[in-house]
Design an enzyme around this catalytic site. Sequence first.
Site, mmCIF file in Angstrom:
data_model
loop_
_atom_site.group_PDB
_atom_site.id
_atom_site.type_symbol
_atom_site.label_atom_id
_atom_site.label_comp_id
_atom_site.label_asym_id
_atom_site.label_seq_id
_atom_site.Cartn_x
_atom_site.Cartn_y
_atom_site.Cartn_z
ATOM 1 N N CYS A 1 4.882 -8.376 10.443
ATOM 2 C CA CYS A 1 3.489 -7.924 10.404
ATOM 3 C C CYS A 1 2.670 -8.392 11.604
ATOM 4 O O CYS A 1 1.582 -7.869 11.850
ATOM 5 C CB CYS A 1 2.834 -8.386 9.107
ATOM 6 S SG CYS A 1 3.762 -7.906 7.634
ATOM 7 N N HIS B 1 -4.373 -7.717 9.936
ATOM 8 C CA HIS B 1 -3.246 -7.070 9.266
ATOM 9 C C HIS B 1 -3.636 -6.779 7.823
ATOM 10 O O HIS B 1 -4.201 -7.632 7.134
ATOM 11 C CB HIS B 1 -2.025 -7.984 9.320
ATOM 12 C CG HIS B 1 -0.962 -7.626 8.342
ATOM 13 N ND1 HIS B 1 -0.431 -6.361 8.259
ATOM 14 C CD2 HIS B 1 -0.332 -8.362 7.387
ATOM 15 C CE1 HIS B 1 0.478 -6.330 7.299
ATOM 16 N NE2 HIS B 1 0.552 -7.525 6.756
ATOM 17 N N ASN C 1 0.228 -1.897 2.557
ATOM 18 C CA ASN C 1 0.650 -2.808 3.625
ATOM 19 C C ASN C 1 1.750 -2.133 4.425
ATOM 20 O O ASN C 1 2.869 -1.959 3.938
ATOM 21 C CB ASN C 1 1.144 -4.118 2.999
ATOM 22 C CG ASN C 1 1.563 -5.158 4.031
ATOM 23 O OD1 ASN C 1 1.906 -4.827 5.155
ATOM 24 N ND2 ASN C 1 1.562 -6.412 3.623
#
Length: 335
Positions: free
Chosen positions: A129, A261, A291
């Site tokens: 990420c 993020h 996500n």
Amino acid sequence: MTDEVGFERRALRVSGGSPSAILGVGGYRPRRVVGNAEVCARIDSSEEWIEQRSGIRERRFADASETLPVMSAAAAGKALAHAGVRAAEIDLVLVASMSNLVQTPPLATRLAHELGARGAAGVDLSAACAGFCHALALASDAVRAGSARHVLVVGAERMTDIVEPGDRSIAFLFADGAGAVVVGPAAVEAIGPVVRRAFGAYGDALRMDGGWTDPAPDRPWMRMDGRRVFRWAMDDVAPAARTMLDLAGVDPGELDALVPHQANLRITELLAERLGTSRAVLSRDVVVSGNTSAASIPLALEALYAQGLVASGDTALLVGFGAGLNFAGQTVLLP
């Protein structure tokens, strides 16, 4: 649009080299929208529990035709158009992905070929990420050092390929998509210093089956200890985010946009609270995108543009964090 994009309002504090900037932003979201009710059909949960836990209401799942190269090329094409840069002008392609099941040839070389960037080098990065912000820092360094004039940076994920559909702990979190930016020369510094760090001792908090110590399974899936990752984000990533602003010479109270993020909404909102970025637009793209790991920050940026919430020259803090555990981030001026 000329190569040298000017930002009349301000310049970031960076030492050495020629100025670099993000010149264009683009994204690709898979066609299929998946709501919480559909996810609940595979896990022992409820729509209310998922939204309360993560803030997510829906996400996008890629179909068989929406491969990583296809999604990457679509996002890259939009970023190139926004930047006013032709594919033939790209010197380097950097692709960040943790879900690419084909380790060779690199996805970046395939993407360069598909786009017609025949003179470009291609390199893949695997930093989960945090991958997009790591790649953005490398792109900025290449432009500032003069080893490349234009760099295409892509974050692309098919997380549905590596997350077990029946895993109640994380199946509701992750999704698919791709985002891209073009980095090139600018009149003033528009990409601030990167702040980054690895916490390998915590690596088992977010890992694949068959990692450093586990026996390799027939089909590896991603596993996560959400509580440990959450504590780490608050204890280590939040203070580092303040350093990202300090090094760029931007006061938290003057920041225009906070784009972390998109891990989950609780982390996003607590990060903003701890930073004191009260006037900044806060990206909440996780609510409708889930996500998407390395794709989440450029996708969130594209959404802010689409909603008219940011403008050219605005300051934005980009903060990537995740598996490793590791983080990377920087303050930028938006194109």
